[in-house]
Design a protein around this motif. Sequence first.
Motif, PDB file in Angstrom:
ATOM      1  N   UNK A  78      39.082  41.759  39.468  1.00 51.22           N
ATOM      2  CA  UNK A  78      37.641  41.650  39.234  1.00 51.22           C
ATOM      3  C   UNK A  78      37.107  40.402  39.932  1.00 51.22           C
ATOM      4  N   UNK A  79      36.006  40.573  40.632  1.00 52.92           N
ATOM      5  CA  UNK A  79      35.295  39.442  41.227  1.00 52.92           C
ATOM      6  C   UNK A  79      33.800  39.693  41.049  1.00 52.92           C
ATOM      7  N   UNK A  80      32.985  38.825  41.600  1.00 52.59           N
ATOM      8  CA  UNK A  80      31.528  39.021  41.567  1.00 52.59           C
ATOM      9  C   UNK A  80      31.150  40.286  42.336  1.00 52.59           C
ATOM     10  N   UNK A  81      31.915  40.620  43.372  1.00 48.14           N
ATOM     11  CA  UNK A  81      31.560  41.727  44.272  1.00 48.14           C
ATOM     12  C   UNK A  81      32.221  43.054  43.933  1.00 48.14           C
ATOM     13  N   UNK A  82      33.355  43.041  43.197  1.00 42.73           N
ATOM     14  CA  UNK A  82      34.076  44.283  42.963  1.00 42.73           C
ATOM     15  C   UNK A  82      34.886  44.244  41.676  1.00 42.73           C
ATOM     16  N   UNK A  83      35.288  45.449  41.259  1.00 41.11           N
ATOM     17  CA  UNK A  83      36.125  45.617  40.069  1.00 41.11           C
ATOM     18  C   UNK A  83      37.029  46.825  40.344  1.00 41.11           C
ATOM     19  N   UNK A  84      38.316  46.570  40.496  1.00 34.55           N
ATOM     20  CA  UNK A  84      39.296  47.622  40.738  1.00 34.55           C
ATOM     21  C   UNK A  84      40.214  47.756  39.533  1.00 34.55           C
ATOM     22  N   UNK A  85      40.520  48.982  39.157  1.00 30.30           N
ATOM     23  CA  UNK A  85      41.563  49.287  38.195  1.00 30.30           C
ATOM     24  C   UNK A  85      42.681  49.916  39.024  1.00 30.30           C
ATOM     25  N   UNK A  86      43.829  49.241  39.066  1.00 29.11           N
ATOM     26  CA  UNK A  86      44.937  49.645  39.933  1.00 29.11           C
ATOM     27  C   UNK A  86      46.092  50.236  39.140  1.00 29.11           C
ATOM     28  N   UNK A  87      46.557  51.390  39.585  1.00 32.77           N
ATOM     29  CA  UNK A  87      47.774  51.998  39.058  1.00 32.77           C
ATOM     30  C   UNK A  87      48.845  51.824  40.123  1.00 32.77           C
TER      31      UNK A  87
END
Length: 138
Positions: A78-87
Amino acid sequence: MRATGDRPVLATSVAAVHDGRLLLVRRGPGATSPGAWALPGGRVERGEPVRIAAERELYEETGLVGRAGELVGWSERISEAWHFVLLTFRVALADPDATPVAGDDADAVAWVPLGEVAEHDLVDGLADFLVAHGVTPR
């Protein structure tokens, strides 16, 4: 791997281990965290099963063919620019001795001895994730 929109993005990555080494890619200029080393991976496309996405991303970023196996674990970036949920999945390579070639949004690829992975400039949280899930030693 680029994020778009306001929602978290589902993404996959692969942990390819062969002869005591882990396959890493260095993120290129157009990717998130450019210059940092990461596991091969990226976004899951609409309608694409997550294991197929992991195998596709492995091929796009390294030229290697593999079969995604068991789930290693999940994480978030998570950052100001993006949010990834990684498997993240373990992967069995079709030809573990094939030479990987950087492609897509990776600008370098390397087999790194497991004991030296943490010495690389890794994306945030990756070193702890790999240790916590038994991929690399403490």
